[in-house]
Write an enzyme that holds these catalytic residues in place. Structure first.
Site, short mmCIF file in Angstrom:
data_model
loop_
_atom_site.label_atom_id
_atom_site.label_comp_id
_atom_site.label_asym_id
_atom_site.label_seq_id
_atom_site.Cartn_x
_atom_site.Cartn_y
_atom_site.Cartn_z
N PRO A 141 0.77 -1.25 0.00
CA PRO A 141 0.00 0.00 0.00
C PRO A 141 0.80 1.30 0.00
O PRO A 141 0.77 2.08 0.95
CB PRO A 141 -0.83 -0.13 1.28
CG PRO A 141 0.02 -0.94 2.19
CD PRO A 141 0.72 -1.93 1.30
N CYS A 142 1.49 1.56 -1.09
CA CYS A 142 2.26 2.80 -1.22
C CYS A 142 1.36 4.03 -1.25
O CYS A 142 1.80 5.13 -0.95
CB CYS A 142 3.16 2.75 -2.45
SG CYS A 142 2.31 2.38 -3.99
#
Length: 178
Positions: A141-142
């Protein structure tokens, strides 16, 4: 002769949120990225070189499971992913991507926080670069990482999508609290 595949199975996945390119190698997901992002060629080359394999348009069980889990995520029914992953990058990039996976759903640490998580407080810019090189968007989850001043920073899928993903997670968490 070994059992290692010499190809990466890829499929394109159109969703209302975005269009993705999904890739699997040896029964693990190695690519879940935005089909039309600016760094498309660089990411694809890095993944293929790292795995010493070429893309071939072909389906796989991992790709089908990824499509299902992404659809659940976008509907608000899934807050984490259960997929076998292969990351293709430098040891530093992999340390950043490992730290990203520790960020809980709905949290938004800064790039500075992420640098602290990997015990490298002086590497804020390098952390941002590694974050942007993530080939497993959404899954790693950047999109949850923001600038220290609270602004969005960048995102491979574009800032409107980043804002939409963060709003989705905020809404799902608010709903679960009621």
């Amino acid at each position: 002769m070994n059992n290692v595949e010499s190809h990466i199975s890829i499929q394109y996945f159109q969703h209302a949120y975005a269009e993705f390119i999904l890739g699997s190698y040896n029964n693990a997901l190695c690519l879940c990225d935005f089909r039309y992002r600016n760094m498309r060629n660089a990411v694809d080359s890095r993944v293929q070189q790292s795995l010493n394999a070429q893309f071939i348009e072909k389906n796989s069980d991992v790709i089908e499971t990824t499509k299902f889990q992404l659809s659940e995520y976008f509907s608000g029914a899934r807050t984490s992913f259960d997929l076998p992953l292969i990351t293709a990058g430098t040891p530093f990039q992999k340390s950043v991507w490992d730290a990203l996976q520790a960020i809980r759903y709905g949290e938004t640490p800064s790039y500075r926080d992420l640098a602290t998580m990997i015990d490298n407080e002086g590497a804020v810019r390098a952390v941002g670069t590694a974050n942007g090189a993530n080939a497993l968007a959404i899954i790693i989850p950047c999109h949850r990482v923001i600038a220290s001043d609270g602004s969005m920073g960048g995102y491979g899928g574009g800032l409107p999508l980043k804002k939409r993903l963060l709003a989705l997670e905020e809404k799902v968490l608010a709903y679960k609290k009621t």
